[in-house]
Design a protein around this motif. Structure first.
Motif, PDB file in Angstrom:
ATOM      1  N   PHE A   1     -16.228  -8.249   0.483  1.00 17.76           N
ATOM      2  CA  PHE A   1     -16.219  -9.354  -0.486  1.00 17.76           C
ATOM      3  C   PHE A   1     -16.141 -10.694   0.226  1.00 17.76           C
ATOM      4  CE2 PHE A   1     -14.487  -5.529  -2.309  1.00 17.76           C
ATOM      5  CZ  PHE A   1     -15.257  -5.383  -3.451  1.00 17.76           C
TER       6      PHE A   1
ATOM      7  N   GLY B   1     -14.904  -2.060  -0.189  1.00 20.78           N
ATOM      8  CA  GLY B   1     -16.149  -2.819  -0.095  1.00 20.78           C
ATOM      9  C   GLY B   1     -15.945  -4.142   0.619  1.00 20.78           C
TER      10      GLY B   1
ATOM     11  N   PHE C   1     -10.585  -4.703  -7.926  1.00 15.87           N
ATOM     12  CA  PHE C   1     -10.939  -6.089  -7.616  1.00 15.87           C
ATOM     13  C   PHE C   1      -9.752  -7.039  -7.690  1.00 15.87           C
ATOM     14  CE2 PHE C   1     -14.671  -3.978  -9.461  1.00 15.87           C
ATOM     15  CZ  PHE C   1     -15.393  -3.859  -8.280  1.00 15.87           C
TER      16      PHE C   1
ATOM     17  N   SER D   1       0.823  -1.217   0.000  1.00 15.14           N
ATOM     18  CA  SER D   1       0.000   0.000   0.000  1.00 15.14           C
ATOM     19  C   SER D   1       0.853   1.260   0.000  1.00 15.14           C
ATOM     20  CB  SER D   1      -0.910   0.040   1.230  1.00 15.14           C
ATOM     21  OG  SER D   1      -1.537   1.318   1.302  1.00 15.14           O
TER      22      SER D   1
ATOM     23  N   PRO E   1      -3.599  -3.674  -0.637  1.00 10.72           N
ATOM     24  CA  PRO E   1      -4.939  -3.166  -0.950  1.00 10.72           C
ATOM     25  C   PRO E   1      -5.558  -4.006  -2.065  1.00 10.72           C
ATOM     26  CG  PRO E   1      -3.256  -1.449  -1.272  1.00 10.72           C
ATOM     27  CD  PRO E   1      -2.553  -2.761  -1.121  1.00 10.72           C
ATOM     28  N   MET E   2      -6.873  -3.966  -2.164  1.00 16.29           N
ATOM     29  CA  MET E   2      -7.541  -4.422  -3.383  1.00 16.29           C
ATOM     30  C   MET E   2      -7.632  -3.212  -4.310  1.00 16.29           C
ATOM     31  SD  MET E   2     -11.441  -5.746  -4.054  1.00 16.29           S
ATOM     32  CE  MET E   2     -11.262  -7.346  -3.322  1.00 16.29           C
TER      33      MET E   2
ATOM     34  N   SER F   1      -9.932  -3.727   1.551  1.00  9.20           N
ATOM     35  CA  SER F   1     -10.758  -3.230   0.439  1.00  9.20           C
ATOM     36  C   SER F   1     -11.840  -2.312   0.959  1.00  9.20           C
ATOM     37  CB  SER F   1     -11.392  -4.403  -0.318  1.00  9.20           C
ATOM     38  OG  SER F   1     -12.193  -5.174   0.551  1.00  9.20           O
TER      39      SER F   1
ATOM     40  N   THR G   1     -13.325  -0.904   4.341  1.00  2.88           N
ATOM     41  CA  THR G   1     -12.537   0.250   4.805  1.00  2.88           C
ATOM     42  C   THR G   1     -13.153   1.586   4.374  1.00  2.88           C
ATOM     43  OG1 THR G   1     -11.061   0.344   2.874  1.00  2.88           O
ATOM     44  CG2 THR G   1     -10.411  -1.131   4.656  1.00  2.88           C
TER      45      THR G   1
HETATM   46  C1  LIG Z   1      -6.820   2.779  -7.389  1.00  2.00           C
HETATM   47  C2  LIG Z   1      -7.756   2.198  -6.355  1.00  2.00           C
HETATM   48  C3  LIG Z   1      -8.568   1.142  -6.709  1.00  2.00           C
HETATM   49  C4  LIG Z   1      -9.427   0.600  -5.771  1.00  2.00           C
HETATM   50  N1  LIG Z   1     -10.218  -0.456  -6.120  1.00  2.00           N
HETATM   51  C5  LIG Z   1     -11.057  -0.999  -5.211  1.00  2.00           C
HETATM   52  C6  LIG Z   1     -11.901  -2.089  -5.558  1.00  2.00           C
HETATM   53  O1  LIG Z   1     -11.887  -2.619  -6.669  1.00  2.00           O
HETATM   54  N2  LIG Z   1     -12.756  -2.567  -4.620  1.00  2.00           N
HETATM   55  C7  LIG Z   1     -12.805  -2.043  -3.358  1.00  2.00           C
HETATM   56  O2  LIG Z   1     -13.585  -2.525  -2.545  1.00  2.00           O
HETATM   57  N3  LIG Z   1     -11.994  -1.029  -2.995  1.00  2.00           N
HETATM   58  C8  LIG Z   1     -11.129  -0.504  -3.881  1.00  2.00           C
HETATM   59  N4  LIG Z   1     -10.307   0.546  -3.529  1.00  2.00           N
HETATM   60  C9  LIG Z   1     -10.271   0.969  -2.112  1.00  2.00           C
HETATM   61  C10 LIG Z   1      -9.107   0.312  -1.370  1.00  2.00           C
HETATM   62  O3  LIG Z   1      -9.097  -1.082  -1.559  1.00  2.00           O
HETATM   63  C11 LIG Z   1      -9.212   0.639   0.106  1.00  2.00           C
HETATM   64  O4  LIG Z   1      -9.049   2.030   0.280  1.00  2.00           O
HETATM   65  C12 LIG Z   1      -8.193  -0.111   0.947  1.00  2.00           C
HETATM   66  O5  LIG Z   1      -8.373   0.217   2.290  1.00  2.00           O
HETATM   67  C13 LIG Z   1      -6.782   0.218   0.504  1.00  2.00           C
HETATM   68  O6  LIG Z   1      -5.837  -0.507   1.267  1.00  2.00           O
HETATM   69  P1  LIG Z   1      -4.861   0.263   2.283  1.00  2.00           P
HETATM   70  O7  LIG Z   1      -5.765   0.864   3.308  1.00  2.00           O
HETATM   71  O8  LIG Z   1      -3.983  -0.794   2.827  1.00  2.00           O
HETATM   72  O9  LIG Z   1      -4.125   1.286   1.483  1.00  2.00           O
HETATM   73  C14 LIG Z   1      -9.454   1.110  -4.448  1.00  2.00           C
HETATM   74  C15 LIG Z   1      -8.635   2.185  -4.110  1.00  2.00           C
HETATM   75  C16 LIG Z   1      -7.791   2.722  -5.048  1.00  2.00           C
HETATM   76  C17 LIG Z   1      -6.894   3.877  -4.647  1.00  2.00           C
END
Ligand SMILES: Cc1cc2nc3c(=O)[nH]c(=O)nc-3n(C[C@H](O)[C@H](O)[C@H](O)COP(=O)(O)O)c2cc1C
Length: 203
Positions: A141, A139, A98, A10, A94-95, A137, A177
């Motif tokens: 899942f 959302g 997807f 991340s 992170p996701m 993520s 998240t």
């Molecule tokens: C470029 C980008 C794409 C993302 N795609 C998804 C997604 O497909 N599905 C989802 O639930 N969240 C998505 N998110 C939200 C992140 O998964 C979420 O903020 C997560 O907490 C990020 O991990 P981190 O907190 O370790 O940085 C996306 C965020 C970013 C910046």
């Protein structure tokens, strides 16, 4: 002394849920095993994409390498050495869309290497390691929830780790998240709540 390799993907630093959970995992692991924790932070180090010299370096004998091939393949050699040296691995990611961030995919492209981590007959050569994958993520899942099928990150990571021989993989989904971003909860409260997530339940 056992070694844990922590792979962080991340870019969100102190705001990252996956980082906080991977760090907590590492602390607990250190408490339980008393070993060394090695951190490979993909977000703060330069992870090059696979290049023509890299491919040359991976598929030609070392004595035929150009200096460019040697340089390109060194990153892969270093990442693989780090992986082979560890007894256990935790990936905090992170996701993204997807799936997984490009940074983590780049690391995978470096460590999944013919003749080094898998054989040409598709046998995994990385043996005796356990992996835990923590996926944050926005959302939710979790298996059985309406959008579970959109998550390709879990299956991909299990598959690719299994391909190189790491078949003991536990996936933890830290979903939802978005609630932190929307101010419905705090990062600390969200992370604290994840202790209730059974490690084996999210695969
Ligand atoms: C470029 C980008 C794409 C993302 N795609 C998804 C997604 O497909 N599905 C989802 O639930 N969240 C998505 N998110 C939200 C992140 O998964 C979420 O903020 C997560 O907490 C990020 O991990 P981190 O907190 O370790 O940085 C996306 C965020 C970013 C910046």
């Amino acid at each position: 002394m056992p070694k844990l390799l922590v792979v962080e993907a991340s870019p969100r630093g102190e705001y990252s849920v996956s980082r906080q959970l991977a760090e907590r995992f590492a602390e607990e692991w250190r408490g339980n095993h008393g070993g060394d924790v090695i951190v490979r932070d993909l977000a703060t180090s330069h992870v090059p994409y696979i290049s023509l010299p890299w491919i040359g370096g991976a598929f030609t004998p070392a004595e035929q390498h150009s200096p460019e091939m040697d340089e390109a393949i060194k990153v892969s050699d270093d990442y693989i050495a780090e992986l082979l040296d560890a007894d256990e691995i935790v990936i905090g990611t992170p996701m993204y869309n997807f799936s997984i961030p490009a940074l983590l995919k780049s690391w995978i492209d470096h460590v999944v290497r013919a003749g080094v981590t898998f054989s040409m007959s598709y046998e995994g050569l990385v043996e005796g390691k356990k992996a835990t994958v923590i996926i944050a993520s926005g959302g939710n899942f979790a298996p059985g929830t309406p959008y579970a099928g959109l998550n390709v990150a879990s299956d991909y990571l299990k598959q690719i780790l299994g391909f190189i021989g790491i078949t003991d993989v536990t996936v933890v989904l830290a979903g939802g998240t978005l609630a932190i971003d929307q101010g419905q909860t705090t990062l600390d409260a969200f992370v604290a709540q994840q202790t209730d997530v059974p490690l084996a339940a999210a695969a």
